[in-house]
Write a protein that holds these residues in place. Structure first.
Motif, PDB file in Angstrom:
ATOM      1  N   LEU A 192      16.960   8.680  68.571  1.00 48.34           N
ATOM      2  CA  LEU A 192      16.489   7.643  67.656  1.00 48.34           C
ATOM      3  C   LEU A 192      15.102   8.033  67.164  1.00 48.34           C
ATOM      4  N   ALA A 193      15.029   8.482  65.925  1.00 46.98           N
ATOM      5  CA  ALA A 193      13.751   8.916  65.353  1.00 46.98           C
ATOM      6  C   ALA A 193      13.128   7.790  64.554  1.00 46.98           C
ATOM      7  N   VAL A 194      11.829   7.619  64.710  1.00 49.75           N
ATOM      8  CA  VAL A 194      11.098   6.685  63.851  1.00 49.75           C
ATOM      9  C   VAL A 194      10.215   7.512  62.928  1.00 49.75           C
ATOM     10  N   TRP A 195      10.482   7.421  61.650  1.00 51.09           N
ATOM     11  CA  TRP A 195       9.767   8.221  60.657  1.00 51.09           C
ATOM     12  C   TRP A 195       8.609   7.422  60.080  1.00 51.09           C
ATOM     13  N   GLY A 196       7.447   8.089  59.978  1.00 52.35           N
ATOM     14  CA  GLY A 196       6.357   7.546  59.183  1.00 52.35           C
ATOM     15  C   GLY A 196       5.340   6.736  59.942  1.00 52.35           C
ATOM     16  N   ASN A 197       5.031   5.583  59.377  1.00 51.50           N
ATOM     17  CA  ASN A 197       3.918   4.762  59.854  1.00 51.50           C
ATOM     18  C   ASN A 197       4.406   3.734  60.872  1.00 51.50           C
ATOM     19  N   HIS A 198       3.581   3.427  61.860  1.00 50.17           N
ATOM     20  CA  HIS A 198       3.855   2.283  62.739  1.00 50.17           C
ATOM     21  C   HIS A 198       3.450   1.024  61.958  1.00 50.17           C
ATOM     22  N   SER A 199       4.346   0.639  61.069  1.00 51.48           N
ATOM     23  CA  SER A 199       4.053  -0.488  60.174  1.00 51.48           C
ATOM     24  C   SER A 199       5.395  -1.001  59.658  1.00 51.48           C
ATOM     25  N   ALA A 200       5.332  -1.971  58.789  1.00 54.73           N
ATOM     26  CA  ALA A 200       6.571  -2.539  58.247  1.00 54.73           C
ATOM     27  C   ALA A 200       7.289  -1.581  57.296  1.00 54.73           C
ATOM     28  N   THR A 201       6.702  -0.428  57.008  1.00 56.28           N
ATOM     29  CA  THR A 201       7.416   0.558  56.162  1.00 56.28           C
ATOM     30  C   THR A 201       8.106   1.651  56.986  1.00 56.28           C
ATOM     31  N   GLN A 202       7.939   1.643  58.286  1.00 52.55           N
ATOM     32  CA  GLN A 202       8.550   2.682  59.128  1.00 52.55           C
ATOM     33  C   GLN A 202      10.064   2.773  58.863  1.00 52.55           C
ATOM     34  N   PHE A 203      10.613   3.966  59.136  1.00 52.53           N
ATOM     35  CA  PHE A 203      12.069   4.089  58.997  1.00 52.53           C
ATOM     36  C   PHE A 203      12.688   4.479  60.344  1.00 52.53           C
ATOM     37  N   PRO A 204      13.223   3.478  61.070  1.00 52.50           N
ATOM     38  CA  PRO A 204      13.956   3.775  62.303  1.00 52.50           C
ATOM     39  C   PRO A 204      15.332   4.337  61.907  1.00 52.50           C
ATOM     40  N   ASP A 221      29.856   1.206  62.358  1.00 47.48           N
ATOM     41  CA  ASP A 221      30.564   1.115  61.083  1.00 47.48           C
ATOM     42  C   ASP A 221      30.174  -0.144  60.295  1.00 47.48           C
ATOM     43  N   ASP A 222      28.878  -0.380  60.180  1.00 46.69           N
ATOM     44  CA  ASP A 222      28.404  -1.587  59.492  1.00 46.69           C
ATOM     45  C   ASP A 222      27.091  -1.236  58.788  1.00 46.69           C
ATOM     46  N   MET A 223      27.245  -0.511  57.669  1.00 49.60           N
ATOM     47  CA  MET A 223      26.073  -0.009  56.963  1.00 49.60           C
ATOM     48  C   MET A 223      25.190  -1.145  56.463  1.00 49.60           C
ATOM     49  N   ALA A 224      25.814  -2.274  56.099  1.00 53.88           N
ATOM     50  CA  ALA A 224      25.006  -3.390  55.584  1.00 53.88           C
ATOM     51  C   ALA A 224      24.037  -3.874  56.669  1.00 53.88           C
ATOM     52  N   TRP A 225      24.533  -3.950  57.912  1.00 54.53           N
ATOM     53  CA  TRP A 225      23.656  -4.393  59.003  1.00 54.53           C
ATOM     54  C   TRP A 225      22.596  -3.338  59.304  1.00 54.53           C
ATOM     55  N   LEU A 226      23.019  -2.071  59.328  1.00 55.55           N
ATOM     56  CA  LEU A 226      22.064  -1.006  59.656  1.00 55.55           C
ATOM     57  C   LEU A 226      20.941  -0.934  58.629  1.00 55.55           C
ATOM     58  N   ARG A 227      21.307  -1.047  57.348  1.00 52.41           N
ATOM     59  CA  ARG A 227      20.296  -0.955  56.290  1.00 52.41           C
ATOM     60  C   ARG A 227      19.563  -2.279  56.077  1.00 52.41           C
ATOM     61  N   GLY A 228      20.118  -3.348  56.644  1.00 55.00           N
ATOM     62  CA  GLY A 228      19.541  -4.677  56.426  1.00 55.00           C
ATOM     63  C   GLY A 228      18.852  -5.199  57.678  1.00 55.00           C
ATOM     64  N   ASP A 229      19.552  -6.046  58.436  1.00 57.47           N
ATOM     65  CA  ASP A 229      18.924  -6.735  59.570  1.00 57.47           C
ATOM     66  C   ASP A 229      18.352  -5.791  60.612  1.00 57.47           C
ATOM     67  N   PHE A 230      19.104  -4.704  60.887  1.00 62.22           N
ATOM     68  CA  PHE A 230      18.592  -3.773  61.900  1.00 62.22           C
ATOM     69  C   PHE A 230      17.216  -3.253  61.488  1.00 62.22           C
ATOM     70  N   LEU A 231      17.163  -2.749  60.265  1.00 62.74           N
ATOM     71  CA  LEU A 231      15.919  -2.139  59.781  1.00 62.74           C
ATOM     72  C   LEU A 231      14.765  -3.142  59.796  1.00 62.74           C
ATOM     73  N   THR A 232      15.006  -4.322  59.221  1.00 57.51           N
ATOM     74  CA  THR A 232      13.886  -5.267  59.106  1.00 57.51           C
ATOM     75  C   THR A 232      13.508  -5.853  60.475  1.00 57.51           C
ATOM     76  N   THR A 233      14.494  -5.990  61.363  1.00 52.76           N
ATOM     77  CA  THR A 233      14.146  -6.501  62.698  1.00 52.76           C
ATOM     78  C   THR A 233      13.174  -5.552  63.382  1.00 52.76           C
ATOM     79  N   VAL A 234      13.456  -4.242  63.305  1.00 46.48           N
ATOM     80  CA  VAL A 234      12.572  -3.276  63.969  1.00 46.48           C
ATOM     81  C   VAL A 234      11.226  -3.212  63.239  1.00 46.48           C
ATOM     82  N   GLN A 235      11.296  -3.172  61.914  1.00 40.55           N
ATOM     83  CA  GLN A 235      10.049  -3.061  61.142  1.00 40.55           C
ATOM     84  C   GLN A 235       9.125  -4.253  61.384  1.00 40.55           C
ATOM     85  N   LYS A 236       9.717  -5.437  61.596  1.00 36.64           N
ATOM     86  CA  LYS A 236       8.901  -6.655  61.680  1.00 36.64           C
ATOM     87  C   LYS A 236       8.849  -7.230  63.092  1.00 36.64           C
TER      88      LYS A 236
END
Ligand code: NAD
Ligand code: LMR
Length: 339
Positions: A192-204, A221-236
């Protein structure tokens, strides 16, 4: 023959000096006891704790030191409490830069640059002047990537690859979210790589992560969740914790700092990598010199490299561009602090 018993005397292991700044703070209160118990450097490695605080927090630090004393940790050979930078970093092999102001609800971490940035130049210089030649530095205080950049820029004598800032909390958060969704133990999630800044723009990076060796994108198999809730939950997640606790994450941050140090010290297994923000040497097109979150592989002898050969789809490339631009903006903002 003499009846005396010959005892072979084991050579004593020299203590490693570990500096923690902001030692009386929330993270310090969790981190110091982990260091003292051997969770960072091993249960056979004696240590000297060098604790830096600002004057108003020295009384609180006195109390923390009393508590460390009261744990009777066998590994702790000495504790130095100080407000003086030279004393704090004297002989340090590890410098964990935590001391700084945390954000409050409604702020982004980057908003702290104006108040915290100035702390890190003098600390970088003091590390260069006083630390051990093998020193390694982990910056936790926010915004940690750019604070690390400031300290590094003020310590050109120290090789740039000794500086790390912390994206491990984000990695841990992301793994935990994926494991919960897939109903597997966290230990099933790797790469699990976290790219970039330790901020709300990071890309897990869910796209290269594995669950029990299979791509997360196949298992869930749920790209909408991965690109949506998953991403923002980690970012925020940091902001969610501040909303809930009224204070920023502390125990989980200390845990991630301990994980980071262990990852830097020990070799990454062949089928994994770890998330650390390190100096960019231009990998994946990231501008040289930024302190950037990458998937990192360590060799167990103090060396590391960015994992190579990962490809990104347009969505991921866009996210990595956004976080890169944010870090470039932060670098411009602090140009006067970069010595
Ligand atoms: P805190 O306010 O509880 O403690 C900070 C301590 O730093 C205080 O005791 C304060 O006296 C001390 N301090 C302030 N200025 C200092 C200086 N110039 N030199 C030495 N000490 C100084 O805060 P905390 O919750 O422990 O958080 C510390 C920092 O870590 C914050 O910036 C926070 O945002 C950051 N943080 C980062 C991550 C991460 O993942 N990178 C996670 C959590 C918190
Ligand atoms: C976190 O991620 O919890 C920390 O960086 C604290 C914060 O301000 O979010």
């Amino acid at each position: 023959m003499s009846g005396g018993i010959s005892l072979s005397v084991m050579p004593a292991t020299a203590p490693v000096h570990v500096t923690v700044t902001g030692a009386a703070g929330q993270i310090g209160y969790s981190l110091l006891f982990r260091i003292a118990s051997g969770q960072l450097l091993g249960t056979d490695q004696p240590i000297v704790l060098r604790l830096l605080e600002i004057e108003p927090a020295m009384k609180a630090l006195e109390g923390v030191v009393m508590e460390i004393d009261d744990c009777a940790f066998p590994l702790v050979e000495d504790i130095v409490s100080t407000t003086d930078l030279d004393t704090a970093f004297d002989g340090a092999s590890w410098a964990l830069l935590v001391g700084s102001v945390p954000r409050r609800a409604g702020m982004e971490r980057g908003d702290l640059l104006a108040v915290n940035g100035g702390i890190f130049g003098p600390q970088g210089r003091a590390i260069a002047a006083n630390a051990d030649s093998d020193v390694r530095i982990l910056v936790v205080g926010n915004p940690c990537n750019t604070n690390c950049l400031i300290a590094r820029a003020n310590a050109p004598e120290i090789p740039p690859d000794r500086w790390f800032s912390m994206t491990r909390l984000d990695e841990n958060r992301a793994k935990s979210q994926l494991a919960r969704r897939a109903k597997v133990p966290v230990s099933s999630v790797s790469k699990l790589a976290v790219w970039g800044n330790h901020s709300a723009t990071q890309f897990p990076d869910y796209a290269h992560a594995l669950i029990d060796g299979k791509p997360v994108t196949e298992v869930l198999d749920d790209m909408a969740w991965l690109r949506g809730d998953f991403l923002t939950t980690v970012q925020k997640r940091g902001a969610a914790i501040i909303d809930a606790r009224g204070l920023s994450s502390a125990a989980s941050a200390a845990n991630a700092a301990a994980d980071s140090v262990v990852s830097i010290r020990t070799a990454t297994s062949d089928d994994d990598f770890t998330s650390l923000a390190v100096v960019s040497r231009g990998e994946y097109g990231v501008p040289e010199g930024l302190q950037f979150g990458f998937p990192v592989r360590t060799d167990g002898k103090g060396g590391w490299s960015v994992a190579e050969g990962l490809s990104h789809d347009d969505f991921a490339s866009d996210r990595i561009r956004i976080t890169t631009e944010e870090l470039m903006g932060e670098r411009s903002e602090v140009s006067e602090l970069l010595a």
